[in-house]
Motif scaffolding. Structure first.
Motif, PDB file in Angstrom:
ATOM      1  N   GLU A 279       0.839  -1.210   0.000  1.00 11.83           N
ATOM      2  CA  GLU A 279       0.000   0.000   0.000  1.00 11.83           C
ATOM      3  C   GLU A 279       0.876   1.264   0.000  1.00 11.83           C
ATOM      4  N   ALA A 280       1.929   1.202   0.839  1.00 16.99           N
ATOM      5  CA  ALA A 280       2.844   2.366   0.906  1.00 16.99           C
ATOM      6  C   ALA A 280       3.493   2.605  -0.445  1.00 16.99           C
ATOM      7  N   GLN A 281       3.909   1.490  -1.101  1.00 17.98           N
ATOM      8  CA  GLN A 281       4.543   1.594  -2.432  1.00 17.98           C
ATOM      9  C   GLN A 281       3.562   2.179  -3.439  1.00 17.98           C
ATOM     10  N   ALA A 282       2.313   1.701  -3.370  1.00 15.43           N
ATOM     11  CA  ALA A 282       1.286   2.191  -4.303  1.00 15.43           C
ATOM     12  C   ALA A 282       1.050   3.689  -4.098  1.00 15.43           C
ATOM     13  N   GLU A 283       0.994   4.089  -2.800  1.00 17.10           N
ATOM     14  CA  GLU A 283       0.803   5.509  -2.491  1.00 17.10           C
ATOM     15  C   GLU A 283       1.956   6.357  -3.047  1.00 17.10           C
ATOM     16  N   LYS A 284       3.186   5.822  -2.872  1.00 20.64           N
ATOM     17  CA  LYS A 284       4.369   6.538  -3.407  1.00 20.64           C
ATOM     18  C   LYS A 284       4.260   6.695  -4.914  1.00 20.64           C
ATOM     19  N   ASP A 285       3.877   5.578  -5.568  1.00 19.87           N
ATOM     20  CA  ASP A 285       3.740   5.613  -7.033  1.00 19.87           C
ATOM     21  C   ASP A 285       2.698   6.653  -7.451  1.00 19.87           C
ATOM     22  N   VAL A 286       1.565   6.654  -6.724  1.00 19.28           N
ATOM     23  CA  VAL A 286       0.490   7.614  -7.049  1.00 19.28           C
ATOM     24  C   VAL A 286       0.983   9.036  -6.822  1.00 19.28           C
ATOM     25  N   ASP A 287       1.688   9.268  -5.693  1.00 15.76           N
ATOM     26  CA  ASP A 287       2.207  10.605  -5.389  1.00 15.76           C
ATOM     27  C   ASP A 287       3.192  11.077  -6.464  1.00 15.76           C
ATOM     28  N   SER A 288       4.092  10.137  -6.870  1.00 16.46           N
ATOM     29  CA  SER A 288       5.091  10.531  -7.891  1.00 16.46           C
ATOM     30  C   SER A 288       4.411  10.835  -9.226  1.00 16.46           C
ATOM     31  N   LYS A 289       3.370  10.032  -9.554  1.00 20.79           N
ATOM     32  CA  LYS A 289       2.629  10.285 -10.807  1.00 20.79           C
ATOM     33  C   LYS A 289       1.943  11.640 -10.754  1.00 20.79           C
ATOM     34  N   THR A 290       1.313  11.885  -9.613  1.00 18.26           N
ATOM     35  CA  THR A 290       0.608  13.166  -9.436  1.00 18.26           C
ATOM     36  C   THR A 290       1.584  14.335  -9.546  1.00 18.26           C
ATOM     37  N   ALA A 291       2.757  14.184  -8.938  1.00 16.34           N
ATOM     38  CA  ALA A 291       3.775  15.257  -8.997  1.00 16.34           C
ATOM     39  C   ALA A 291       4.217  15.469 -10.445  1.00 16.34           C
ATOM     40  N   GLU A 292       4.417  14.375 -11.162  1.00 15.92           N
ATOM     41  CA  GLU A 292       4.847  14.477 -12.571  1.00 15.92           C
ATOM     42  C   GLU A 292       3.780  15.178 -13.413  1.00 15.92           C
ATOM     43  N   GLU A 293       2.528  14.794 -13.179  1.00 14.03           N
ATOM     44  CA  GLU A 293       1.421  15.395 -13.932  1.00 14.03           C
ATOM     45  C   GLU A 293       1.324  16.907 -13.643  1.00 14.03           C
ATOM     46  N   ALA A 294       1.525  17.229 -12.356  1.00 13.02           N
ATOM     47  CA  ALA A 294       1.465  18.654 -11.965  1.00 13.02           C
ATOM     48  C   ALA A 294       2.572  19.435 -12.662  1.00 13.02           C
ATOM     49  N   LYS A 295       3.777  18.833 -12.709  1.00 11.63           N
ATOM     50  CA  LYS A 295       4.899  19.510 -13.401  1.00 11.63           C
ATOM     51  C   LYS A 295       4.591  19.707 -14.888  1.00 11.63           C
ATOM     52  N   ALA A 296       4.041  18.640 -15.505  1.00  9.46           N
ATOM     53  CA  ALA A 296       3.706  18.721 -16.936  1.00  9.46           C
ATOM     54  C   ALA A 296       2.651  19.795 -17.170  1.00  9.46           C
ATOM     55  N   GLN A 297       1.695  19.908 -16.292  1.00 12.97           N
ATOM     56  CA  GLN A 297       0.655  20.914 -16.414  1.00 12.97           C
ATOM     57  C   GLN A 297       1.238  22.328 -16.309  1.00 12.97           C
ATOM     58  N   GLU A 298       2.196  22.462 -15.346  1.00 13.50           N
ATOM     59  CA  GLU A 298       2.843  23.773 -15.157  1.00 13.50           C
ATOM     60  C   GLU A 298       3.592  24.183 -16.435  1.00 13.50           C
ATOM     61  N   LYS A 299       4.290  23.217 -17.030  1.00 10.86           N
ATOM     62  CA  LYS A 299       5.036  23.500 -18.276  1.00 10.86           C
ATOM     63  C   LYS A 299       4.085  23.959 -19.357  1.00 10.86           C
ATOM     64  N   LYS A 300       2.944  23.288 -19.440  1.00  5.66           N
ATOM     65  CA  LYS A 300       1.981  23.652 -20.491  1.00  5.66           C
ATOM     66  C   LYS A 300       1.465  25.065 -20.253  1.00  5.66           C
ATOM     67  N   ASP A 301       1.180  25.346 -18.990  1.00  2.00           N
ATOM     68  CA  ASP A 301       0.638  26.663 -18.653  1.00  2.00           C
ATOM     69  C   ASP A 301       1.685  27.767 -18.958  1.00  2.00           C
ATOM     70  N   ALA A 302       2.956  27.426 -18.703  1.00  2.43           N
ATOM     71  CA  ALA A 302       4.008  28.418 -18.950  1.00  2.43           C
ATOM     72  C   ALA A 302       4.186  28.553 -20.458  1.00  2.43           C
TER      73      ALA A 302
END
Length: 200
Positions: free
Chosen positions: A177-200
């Motif tokens: 579960e902890a590993q899955a949460e980490k994976d989800v968090d890292s995916k979410t962080a990556e998506e947020a970064k990609a969104q920021e790049k698009k917005d910029a």
């Protein structure tokens, strides 16, 4: 002709059975005999003795000599006493009625002692049987207790194994579960970064 009152062996090997006979002194032990006057079976307890007392007395009065064992048997069954009493009657010391009465009294006493011995033997056998039964019950109880203890120990061991397995499974689940949460968090962080790049 010298006559002996003696035993003649019969029965199988290790289980002797004897006839009490009057025989010529020169005859073989298991050979010809003049008269069979009784039987003696030492295999029972007490020994079984059947004796024609009057026949034995007749042979004793005619001069037959008993062997040591035959003498003991004749004495036990009262043949020697009856011979002695008959001698007293011949000499005039006793009447026949008195001799008969004495012999009957002796027989009654003998029967009483034999029956008491048989009773004591029966009681001893019963006591031994009861003691053996008690010992067997005790052994069985110990065996049952030991098997119950072994069963309890086995049950406890299996429960411990099950609990250990559960704990191990739970820790594995927590790790996953902890590993899955980490994976989800890292995916979410990556998506947020990609969104920021698009917005910029």
């Amino acid at each position: 002709m010298p006559v002996k009152i003696r035993l003649q062996r019969h029965g199988k090997k290790g289980k002797p059975f004897y006839w009490i006979i009057a025989a010529d002194n020169r005859a073989k032990r298991d050979g010809k005999y003049l008269e069979k006057i009784g039987i003696y079976n030492p295999n029972t307890n007490p020994a079984t003795i059947e004796l024609d007392v009057d026949g034995a007395v007749k042979w004793l009065q005619n001069g037959a000599q008993p062997t040591d064992t035959a003498r003991a048997i004749l004495s036990y069954k009262g043949a020697l006493l009856k011979t002695h009493l008959a001698g007293g009657v011949r000499k005039g010391a006793l009447t026949e009625e008195q001799a008969e009465e004495k012999f009957k009294t002796w027989l009654d006493e003998k029967e009483g002692s034999v029956s008491s011995k048989e009773e004591s033997l029966t009681k001893a056998q019963e006591d031994a049987k009861n003691k053996a039964l008690d010992a067997e019950k005790e052994v069985n109880a110990k065996r049952m207790a030991a098997s119950a203890e072994a069963e309890t120990a086995a049950t406890e061991a299996s429960e411990e194994v099950n609990e250990a397995g559960k704990a191990e499974g739970e820790s594995e689940n927590a790790e996953l579960e902890a590993q899955a949460e980490k994976d989800v968090d890292s995916k979410t962080a990556e998506e947020a970064k990609a969104q920021e790049k698009k917005d910029a």
